[in-house]
Design an enzyme around this catalytic site. Structure first.
Site, mmCIF file in Angstrom:
data_model
loop_
_atom_site.group_PDB
_atom_site.id
_atom_site.type_symbol
_atom_site.label_atom_id
_atom_site.label_comp_id
_atom_site.label_asym_id
_atom_site.label_seq_id
_atom_site.Cartn_x
_atom_site.Cartn_y
_atom_site.Cartn_z
ATOM 1 N N GLU A 96 4.338 -35.239 6.042
ATOM 2 C CA GLU A 96 3.421 -34.965 4.928
ATOM 3 C C GLU A 96 3.431 -36.102 3.898
ATOM 4 O O GLU A 96 2.467 -36.298 3.182
ATOM 5 C CB GLU A 96 3.814 -33.661 4.225
ATOM 6 N N HIS A 146 17.594 -33.108 29.156
ATOM 7 C CA HIS A 146 17.208 -32.508 30.434
ATOM 8 C C HIS A 146 15.730 -32.137 30.470
ATOM 9 O O HIS A 146 15.284 -31.454 31.381
ATOM 10 C CB HIS A 146 18.085 -31.277 30.707
ATOM 11 N N LYS A 157 -7.585 -25.159 5.936
ATOM 12 C CA LYS A 157 -7.724 -23.950 5.103
ATOM 13 C C LYS A 157 -9.197 -23.672 4.833
ATOM 14 O O LYS A 157 -9.649 -22.536 4.925
ATOM 15 C CB LYS A 157 -6.988 -24.135 3.771
HETATM 16 O O1 PA5 Z 1 5.088 -29.514 0.775
HETATM 17 C C1 PA5 Z 1 4.198 -28.788 0.389
HETATM 18 O O2 PA5 Z 1 3.665 -28.939 -0.731
HETATM 19 C C2 PA5 Z 1 3.703 -27.632 1.224
HETATM 20 O O3 PA5 Z 1 4.366 -27.567 2.430
HETATM 21 C C3 PA5 Z 1 3.890 -26.335 0.467
HETATM 22 O O4 PA5 Z 1 5.245 -26.158 0.177
HETATM 23 C C4 PA5 Z 1 3.378 -25.158 1.283
HETATM 24 O O5 PA5 Z 1 2.023 -25.327 1.569
HETATM 25 C C5 PA5 Z 1 3.561 -23.859 0.507
HETATM 26 O O6 PA5 Z 1 2.906 -23.896 -0.728
HETATM 27 P P1 PA5 Z 1 3.205 -22.830 -1.819
HETATM 28 O O7 PA5 Z 1 4.611 -22.955 -2.244
HETATM 29 O O8 PA5 Z 1 2.251 -23.133 -2.942
HETATM 30 O O9 PA5 Z 1 2.935 -21.469 -1.214
#
Ligand code: PA5
Length: 418
Positions: free
Chosen positions: A272, A293, A407
């Site tokens: 990310e 394996h 989303k």
């Molecule tokens: O790293 C990030 O920002 C995401 O993985 C969020 O943690 C994830 O989408 C969850 O978001 P939230 O804590 O707003 O529910």
């Protein structure tokens, strides 16, 4: 020579982190968190975790991505991947809201049947679909089982600190749930050492003070501006040197199944943070010797686009010896009375040589033990290396615009009102 050549870039990127002058600098709360964390809230986390440990058999942490992976990684790292079955005290800890699969949810509801349950919904935004709809299910279950008043004592909410009508914080206050804060300046994947990770980790029986101490030690150890003396900078340098040579995949390797969720956490951290603007290493992971394996063949002989980052754990918590066997049908009596840890390390050393000879560069990171202090240390090491790598590649390592696209499509298909 290559390290020397890239060193100025590392220094420049590290300076941006330290002086908070780079892109995404409003999300750098994690840099000083091991020192600056909210001590009053930390004590409240300890008190809440004690209360939870006494009042339930099952604890469900509801969250996804950065609000999920760090806690699971820490718990499995310290306590093992089967700790719900082996533990002698405290509740079993499970995770929900990280999938929309009804069968996985049904299984968790079955586990809760006839047992005392507490839940912790963890969501910075408070509106992420997966945890939000799972929270509905568990809240309804608790309210039916205990009534609203008792249920309220069993629901813990970790979210943004702002009390705004229509937001999770406001809802929690109205209902009387205890709340914890996801700091404004810490993004999900950098949040494991905040209340996001610390409450579930403490409920699982881990020592969160030691975890913070480990991170604090790393913060000092990796402050040196000298690339040669700073293992974190050296690691950031090596992975970037390899990427520029055409190695496009970084494969995180551990020889311990209890590292599996740390691998998952690493994949989110790097994927990310770096995968944007059509750039970035693709993070992948394996647990050896299990995956030798299955993927071992590809690693030894397949396309040369992978380098491995091997996490070598110096100590195991338990000794298990290979028994001597009179019949020796497997011809392995030469291993009799050898510790499995020793055998595992020879697998590591043998594989390392084989893969390097086969043209797969290996970066070796040595970890003393799988305990709280080392987890905290490792988290800080990778977070800093990740921030530096992002800046070296001119991306903002602290945003994640790409995750919004699915989303939008999903909501359209689900008929979400404008
Ligand atoms: O790293 C990030 O920002 C995401 O993985 C969020 O943690 C994830 O989408 C969850 O978001 P939230 O804590 O707003 O529910």
């Amino acid at each position: 020579e290559e390290l020397n050549a890239i060193a100025p870039e590392i220094s420049e990127a590290a300076k941006k982190l330290d002086e908070k002058t780079g892109e995404g600098n409003d999300f750098l709360g994690w840099v000083d968190l091991p020192e600056n964390y909210d001590k009053e809230e930390f004590d409240r986390i300890l008190r809440a975790s004690e209360k939870i440990r006494k009042s339930c058999d099952v604890f469900i942490a509801i969250g996804i991505g950065g609000s999920y992976l760090g806690a699971r990684a820490a718990i499995e790292f310290v306590k093992g991947s089967l700790s719900n079955l082996t533990k002698k005290d405290g509740p079993a800890v499970y995770f929900a809201g990280n999938t929309i699969d009804p069968d996985a949810l049904h299984e968790l509801l079955e586990i809760c049947r006839g047992r005392d349950v507490c839940i912790n919904v963890i969501s910075k935004s408070g509106s992420t679909t997966e945890p939000a709809i799972a929270f509905r299910v568990f809240r309804e279950m608790l309210e039916k089982k205990y009534g609203k008043e008792e249920a309220a004592k069993r629901i813990f909410v970790t979210t943004d600190k702002r009390d705004v009508v229509g937001k999770l914080k406001h809802f929690a206050i109205e209902k009387g749930y205890e709340t914890f804060v996801v700091p404004d300046d810490i993004g999900g994947r950098f949040s494991v050492l905040s209340a996001v990770g610390l409450l579930p980790i403490a409920v699982a029986g881990c020592d969160i003070k030691k975890m913070m101490e480990g991170a604090a030690k790393a913060r000092i150890d990796f402050a040196s501006p000298d690339v040669d003396k700073n293992d974190c900078y050296k690691y950031a340098a090596l992975r970037n040197i390899l990427m520029r040579k055409g190695y496009e995949i970084e494969l995180f390797v551990s020889y311990k199944p209890s590292f599996q969720y740390t691998n998952e956490w690493l994949k989110q951290l790097f994927g990310e943070s770096e995968g944007k603007d059509k750039k970035g290493l693709f993070p992948a992971s394996v647990i050896y010797s299990t995956d030798l394996h299955s993927l071992g063949q590809y690693l030894q002989d397949g396309k040369r686009i992978i380098f491995e980052t091997v996490i070598d754990t110096k100590k195991s918590q338990n000794e298990v010896l290979v028994p001597f066997d009179e019949e020796n049908i497997d011809n392995l009596n030469f291993l009799a009375n050898k510790d499995f840890h020793y055998v595992n390390r020879q697998a590591l050393l043998g594989t390392l040589d084989a893969h390097v000879e086969g043209g797969v560069p290996n970066v070796l990171l040595e970890l003393d033990a799988m305990d709280e202090e080392n987890f905290g240390y490792l988290v800080y090491f990778f977070e800093k290396a990740c921030g530096i790598s992002g800046y070296m590649n001119s991306v903002n390592p602290f945003d994640q615009p790409g995750v919004e696209v699915y989303k939008k499509n999903m909501f359209k298909l689900l008929g979400k009102p404008e």
